[in-house]
Design an enzyme around this catalytic site. Structure first.
Site, PDB file in Angstrom:
ATOM      1  N   SER A   1     -15.708  -5.650  30.029  1.00 30.11           N
ATOM      2  CA  SER A   1     -14.580  -6.501  29.768  1.00 30.11           C
ATOM      3  C   SER A   1     -14.871  -7.731  28.920  1.00 30.11           C
ATOM      4  O   SER A   1     -13.942  -8.357  28.399  1.00 30.11           O
ATOM      5  CB  SER A   1     -14.000  -6.964  31.111  1.00 30.11           C
TER       6      SER A   1
ATOM      7  N   SER B   1     -19.899  -5.234  32.433  1.00 31.76           N
ATOM      8  CA  SER B   1     -19.156  -5.948  31.392  1.00 31.76           C
ATOM      9  C   SER B   1     -19.934  -6.903  30.506  1.00 31.76           C
ATOM     10  O   SER B   1     -19.377  -7.451  29.555  1.00 31.76           O
ATOM     11  CB  SER B   1     -18.004  -6.727  32.014  1.00 31.76           C
TER      12      SER B   1
ATOM     13  N   LYS C   1     -16.451 -16.774  27.922  1.00 30.96           N
ATOM     14  CA  LYS C   1     -15.450 -15.793  28.342  1.00 30.96           C
ATOM     15  C   LYS C   1     -14.378 -16.495  29.174  1.00 30.96           C
ATOM     16  O   LYS C   1     -14.692 -17.326  30.031  1.00 30.96           O
ATOM     17  CB  LYS C   1     -16.139 -14.700  29.174  1.00 30.96           C
TER      18      LYS C   1
HETATM   19  N1  GLN Z   1     -15.497  -1.637  33.389  1.00 23.60           N
HETATM   20  C1  GLN Z   1     -15.718  -1.984  34.764  1.00 23.60           C
HETATM   21  C2  GLN Z   1     -14.389  -2.233  35.443  1.00 23.60           C
HETATM   22  O1  GLN Z   1     -13.424  -2.006  34.815  1.00 23.60           O
HETATM   23  C3  GLN Z   1     -16.598  -3.194  34.856  1.00 23.60           C
HETATM   24  C4  GLN Z   1     -15.894  -4.442  34.551  1.00 23.60           C
HETATM   25  C5  GLN Z   1     -16.787  -5.625  34.694  1.00 23.60           C
HETATM   26  O2  GLN Z   1     -17.990  -5.522  34.735  1.00 23.60           O
HETATM   27  N2  GLN Z   1     -16.158  -6.777  34.792  1.00 23.60           N
HETATM   28  O3  GLN Z   1     -14.310  -2.634  36.559  1.00 23.60           O
END
Ligand code: GLN
Length: 480
Positions: free
Chosen positions: A154, A178, A79
């Site tokens: 994400s 995420s 990532k």
């Molecule tokens: N969807 C969550 C956010 O927008 C988690 C994102 C993540 O785990 N990086 O913060």
């Protein structure tokens, strides 16, 4: 050899038994990426030259008959929130579009030291802020299982490459879900280790008390193999824990008979898709049939998790993202007259709308006069959420829930409604807030064929139990 079905374990065997060379394997993967990734948009940067150099070294070792390192020749993807020396690392943001880091993230360095080969960097929501991968400055990723739908976020790119077979495994990061939520949307395994289990050194910071690095894999066994390599104390991250790392592969195949598995009522209430509920309930039944004792439990503060998360995560993000000012690295607005003009224009042009929204929210929550009402209050509720889990784990060995309330949604479906997007993480943010580990394992699909994930949550540093439970689910489903 069919590279689509390769796992970490089977690739390891194929290379060790000389059924294929690392060079040939890497070339085959790049061919597949070039043919298939255009539509999916999961890769942002490929590092062919570096990958082929590493493959050659593995082949030379094998040619000399030397002992191969444990992940020799295994093609993986990373990532783009993890820095990689000499390879552009953008965090999905325009503000880091030209950023070539001078060092490697510890988790990546450990995988490479074990012989794994990085094929490239994967697309993600900007600074890992999002649940659908639609907040990337480089365009959305499409779900390989249904290209009209999001892969989750994400870490959408890292989930998609494993689902599409354009990498054998990948690394993602999880701050509020995420890793687990995109794993669930794409039908792969995603593991978030305990906070402190894996070093955060070289992970571009979003919310430092919540950020975790973990693997995406096709199988639970592969997750066990990768976790062992990336886990453990790192002197470069003072929050990494000095706790012995077990051989997680030993957990694979152990029974769940006699284990107590908790089912929290709060995770099965309104808002849960009927198809998701049915698949998760049948996975629970299957574990019960395998001899586990199913115990109803309550995690009473669950309803406060999303607001608590969005106060703490944005507060930390507003501080962490202050470093992007156009001075030291990354994007700098070209036409500026004064220093403050440069800060303002650089940040205005470099950050996308969701990142700006979060910096504003977080700055507000930390400002004097509001600090006690929002930030301090959220920290107190975080303690209550952690205590819910402590109380539950006095009675059960692990907890079973859906990973996400719905299967993968359509591209564009939630982009105009940030609050409904935030609710995609309703079942995952609690574990990040409590620092406990969680895994998402595929447990079925909807009538229209969309994957569904079962989440298994465990005690601090007890990833072994999660892997064991998840493997039983995977094994029982595949033998049906
Ligand atoms: N969807 C969550 C956010 O927008 C988690 C994102 C993540 O785990 N990086 O913060």
């Amino acid at each position: 050899m069919d590279i689509n079905t390769l796992t970490v374990a089977s690739t390891r065997t194929a290379i060790a038994e000389k059924q294929i060379t690392a060079t040939r394997l890497v070339e085959d993967f790049y061919q597949k990426i070039k043919a298939e990734d255009g539509d999916i948009n999961a890769f942002l940067t490929l590092c062919e030259h570096r990958a082929l150099g590493q493959a050659k070294r593995i082949d030379d070792l094998a040619g000399r008959g030397d002992v191969l390192p444990p992940l020799a020749g295994i093609p993986i993807a990373i990532k783009d929130v993890m820095v990689t020396r000499g390879i552009r690392s953008t965090a999905g943001s325009k503000i880091l579009d030209n950023f070539i880091p001078p060092y490697d993230c510890t988790a990546v360095a450990r995988l490479e030291a074990a012989g794994a080969i990085v094929l490239g960097k994967t697309n993600c929501d900007e600074f890992a802020m999002g649940s659908s991968n639609e907040n990337s400055a480089y365009g959305p990723v499409r779900n390989p299982r249904d290209s009209t739908r999001v892969p989750g976020g994400s870490s959408g790119g890292s989930a998609a490459v494993v689902a599409a077979g354009t990498a054998v495994a990948s690394l993602g990061s999880d701050t509020g879900g995420s890793i687990r939520q995109p794993a669930s949307f794409c039908g792969v395994v995603g593991l978030m280790p305990t906070y402190g289990r894996v070093s955060r050194y070289g992970l571009i910071a979003f919310a430092s008390s919540l950020d975790h690095v973990g693997p995406f894999t096709k199988t639970v066994k592969d997750a066990a193999i990768l976790l062992r390599v990336i886990a453990g104390r790192d002197p470069m991250d003072s929050t990494s824990a000095d706790v012995p790392v077990p051989d997680y592969e030993q957990e694979i195949g152990k029974p769940v008979r006699g284990m107590k598995l908790g089912i929290p009522a709060e995770y099965f209430s309104e808002g849960l898709d009927v198809g998701v509920r049915a698949a998760v309930e049948s996975a629970i039944q299957l574990l019960s049939d395998a001899g586990a004792e199913i115990v109803p439990i309550s995690l009473p503060h669950t309803q406060y998790a999303i607001p608590t998360y969005y106060v703490i995560a944005t507060a930390e993000a507003s501080a962490n993202l202050a470093r992007y000012d156009g001075v030291r690295y990354g994007y700098r607005s070209p036409e500026v007259r004064t220093l403050s003009d440069m800060y303002r224009k650089t940040r205005d042009e470099g950050f996308g709308p969701e990142v700006k929204r979060r910096i504003m929210l977080g700055t507000y929550a930390l400002s004097s006069g509001y600090y006690d009402a929002y930030y301090l209050k959220a920290q107190k509720v975080r303690t209550l959420l952690a205590r819910d889990f402590q109380n539950a784990f006095a009675k059960v060995d692990a907890i079973l829930t859906p990973t996400a309330p719905t299967p993968a949604f359509k591209l564009g479906e939630k982009t105009d409604d940030p609050l409904s997007m935030y609710l995609a993480d309703i079942y995952t943010v609690t574990a990040d807030l409590a620092g406990i580990p969680g895994i998402s394992v595929p447990c079925g699909q909807t009538k229209s064929g969309l994957p569904i994930g079962l989440q298994v949550l465990g005690k601090h540093f007890d990833e072994g139990t999660l892997l064991r439970v998840a493997h039983v689910v995977e094994h029982e489903l595949s033998s049906r």
